[in-house]
Design a protein around this motif. Structure first.
Motif, short mmCIF file in Angstrom:
data_model
loop_
_atom_site.label_atom_id
_atom_site.label_comp_id
_atom_site.label_asym_id
_atom_site.label_seq_id
_atom_site.Cartn_x
_atom_site.Cartn_y
_atom_site.Cartn_z
N ASP A 176 1.15 -1.29 -0.04
CA ASP A 176 0.05 0.09 -0.04
C ASP A 176 0.36 1.35 -0.08
O ASP A 176 0.40 2.43 -0.70
CB ASP A 176 -0.54 0.24 0.75
N HIS A 177 1.68 1.13 0.99
CA HIS A 177 2.82 2.34 0.76
C HIS A 177 3.43 2.12 -0.84
O HIS A 177 3.63 4.13 -0.59
CB HIS A 177 4.25 2.39 1.76
N VAL A 178 4.07 1.91 -1.38
CA VAL A 178 4.44 1.77 -2.28
C VAL A 178 3.27 2.13 -3.59
O VAL A 178 3.86 3.49 -4.12
CB VAL A 178 4.62 0.05 -2.93
N GLU A 179 2.62 1.99 -3.85
CA GLU A 179 1.04 2.50 -4.35
C GLU A 179 0.53 3.88 -4.27
O GLU A 179 0.70 4.11 -5.21
CB GLU A 179 -0.57 1.33 -4.34
N TYR A 180 0.66 3.58 -2.95
CA TYR A 180 -0.01 5.37 -2.16
C TYR A 180 1.87 6.40 -2.58
O TYR A 180 1.32 7.66 -2.95
CB TYR A 180 0.25 5.40 -1.22
N LEU A 181 2.63 5.89 -2.93
CA LEU A 181 3.50 7.68 -3.22
C LEU A 181 3.19 7.15 -4.87
O LEU A 181 3.62 8.56 -5.11
CB LEU A 181 5.05 6.26 -3.05
N MET A 182 3.23 6.56 -5.25
CA MET A 182 3.16 6.78 -6.59
C MET A 182 1.70 7.57 -7.04
O MET A 182 1.89 8.70 -8.16
CB MET A 182 3.15 5.55 -8.20
N GLU A 183 1.21 7.93 -6.18
CA GLU A 183 -0.48 8.88 -5.91
C GLU A 183 0.34 9.82 -5.29
O GLU A 183 -0.09 11.68 -6.11
CB GLU A 183 -0.76 8.25 -4.83
N MET A 188 3.66 20.96 -8.20
CA MET A 188 4.69 21.60 -8.19
C MET A 188 5.67 22.41 -10.17
O MET A 188 5.92 23.00 -10.15
CB MET A 188 6.23 21.10 -8.14
N ASP A 189 3.88 21.68 -10.65
CA ASP A 189 4.41 22.55 -11.96
C ASP A 189 5.85 21.48 -12.90
O ASP A 189 6.17 21.99 -13.17
CB ASP A 189 4.50 23.52 -12.70
N ARG A 190 6.34 20.65 -12.32
CA ARG A 190 7.34 20.09 -12.56
C ARG A 190 7.26 18.19 -12.49
O ARG A 190 6.95 17.75 -11.65
CB ARG A 190 8.82 19.81 -11.34
N LYS A 191 8.23 17.68 -13.86
CA LYS A 191 8.52 16.02 -13.52
C LYS A 191 9.06 15.95 -12.39
O LYS A 191 10.17 15.73 -12.54
CB LYS A 191 8.77 15.49 -14.38
N VAL A 192 8.77 14.77 -11.36
CA VAL A 192 9.48 14.20 -10.75
C VAL A 192 10.78 12.91 -11.59
O VAL A 192 10.09 12.20 -12.19
CB VAL A 192 8.91 13.35 -9.69
N ASP A 193 11.66 13.88 -11.16
CA ASP A 193 12.64 12.41 -11.64
C ASP A 193 13.01 11.15 -11.09
O ASP A 193 13.00 10.02 -11.77
CB ASP A 193 14.22 12.96 -11.72
N LYS A 194 12.82 11.05 -9.85
CA LYS A 194 13.05 9.70 -8.74
C LYS A 194 11.99 9.57 -7.92
O LYS A 194 12.20 10.16 -6.76
CB LYS A 194 14.47 9.52 -9.09
N ALA A 195 11.38 8.45 -7.51
CA ALA A 195 10.57 8.91 -6.46
C ALA A 195 11.51 7.23 -5.24
O ALA A 195 12.00 6.77 -6.26
CB ALA A 195 9.11 8.02 -6.50
N MET A 196 11.92 7.68 -4.16
CA MET A 196 12.26 6.76 -3.14
C MET A 196 12.15 5.93 -2.53
O MET A 196 10.80 6.77 -1.65
CB MET A 196 13.37 7.26 -3.02
N ILE A 197 11.92 5.11 -1.90
CA ILE A 197 11.61 4.24 -0.64
C ILE A 197 13.06 4.15 0.42
O ILE A 197 13.51 3.64 -0.07
CB ILE A 197 10.62 3.20 -0.83
N GLY A 201 10.06 1.51 -11.08
CA GLY A 201 10.86 2.25 -11.57
C GLY A 201 11.37 2.91 -10.21
O GLY A 201 12.53 3.95 -9.98
N ILE A 202 10.77 2.90 -9.07
CA ILE A 202 11.26 2.98 -7.16
C ILE A 202 12.42 2.69 -7.01
O ILE A 202 12.51 1.42 -6.22
CB ILE A 202 9.68 2.98 -6.42
N ASP A 203 13.65 3.72 -6.55
CA ASP A 203 14.40 2.55 -5.69
C ASP A 203 14.30 2.47 -4.54
O ASP A 203 13.81 3.63 -3.54
CB ASP A 203 15.47 3.64 -5.76
N VAL A 204 14.80 1.21 -4.23
CA VAL A 204 14.62 0.99 -2.16
C VAL A 204 15.34 0.96 -2.30
O VAL A 204 16.29 -0.10 -2.53
CB VAL A 204 13.85 -0.45 -2.41
N ILE A 205 15.96 1.80 -1.05
CA ILE A 205 17.01 0.98 -0.09
C ILE A 205 16.14 0.80 1.10
O ILE A 205 16.17 1.53 2.20
CB ILE A 205 17.75 2.88 -0.04
N TYR A 249 8.63 -4.47 -2.09
CA TYR A 249 9.62 -4.49 -3.13
C TYR A 249 9.97 -4.49 -4.47
O TYR A 249 10.54 -3.82 -4.87
CB TYR A 249 11.40 -5.30 -2.18
N GLU A 250 9.42 -5.72 -4.67
CA GLU A 250 9.02 -5.99 -6.23
C GLU A 250 8.36 -5.18 -6.79
O GLU A 250 7.79 -4.92 -8.00
CB GLU A 250 8.58 -7.90 -6.02
N ARG A 251 7.24 -4.79 -6.62
CA ARG A 251 5.69 -4.33 -7.66
C ARG A 251 7.16 -2.51 -7.67
O ARG A 251 6.74 -1.46 -8.24
CB ARG A 251 4.92 -3.52 -6.38
#
Length: 85
Positions: free
Chosen positions: A33-40, A49-58, A75-79, A68-70
């Motif tokens: 759910d956290h991964v899906e909500y991050l995309m929202e 912000m009227d700007r494209k996000v270059d990278k999302a990370m968790i 294309g979300i980086d996971v640390i 992790y797989e989702r």
């Protein structure tokens, strides 16, 4: 925090803007759910912000394997410390 659709407040843990634009979610345990909500959140931040996000990370101590797989599919980086089966 940013105000989204219908006045809903959305918390963004870390928003970094330099040459690139990052949205970073911080969790002790990240679940699907956290991964899906991050995309929202990413879409909302881009709109506001009227700007494209270059990278999302968790960044998390533990990440459920399904999450992790989702995240990787999206294309979300996971640390993380551990991926939990």
């Amino acid at each position: 925090s940013v105000t989204g659709v219908r006045g809903r407040v959305v918390d963004v843990d870390v928003l970094v803007e330099d040459f690139r634009f990052y949205v970073i979610e911080v969790k002790s345990r990240a679940e699907l759910d956290h991964v899906e909500y991050l995309m929202e959140k990413v879409k909302l931040v881009e709109k506001i912000m009227d700007r494209k996000v270059d990278k999302a990370m968790i960044v998390a101590v533990n990440v459920d394997k399904e999450a992790y797989e989702r995240a990787r599919e999206l294309g979300i980086d996971v640390i993380c410390g551990h991926v939990i089966e």
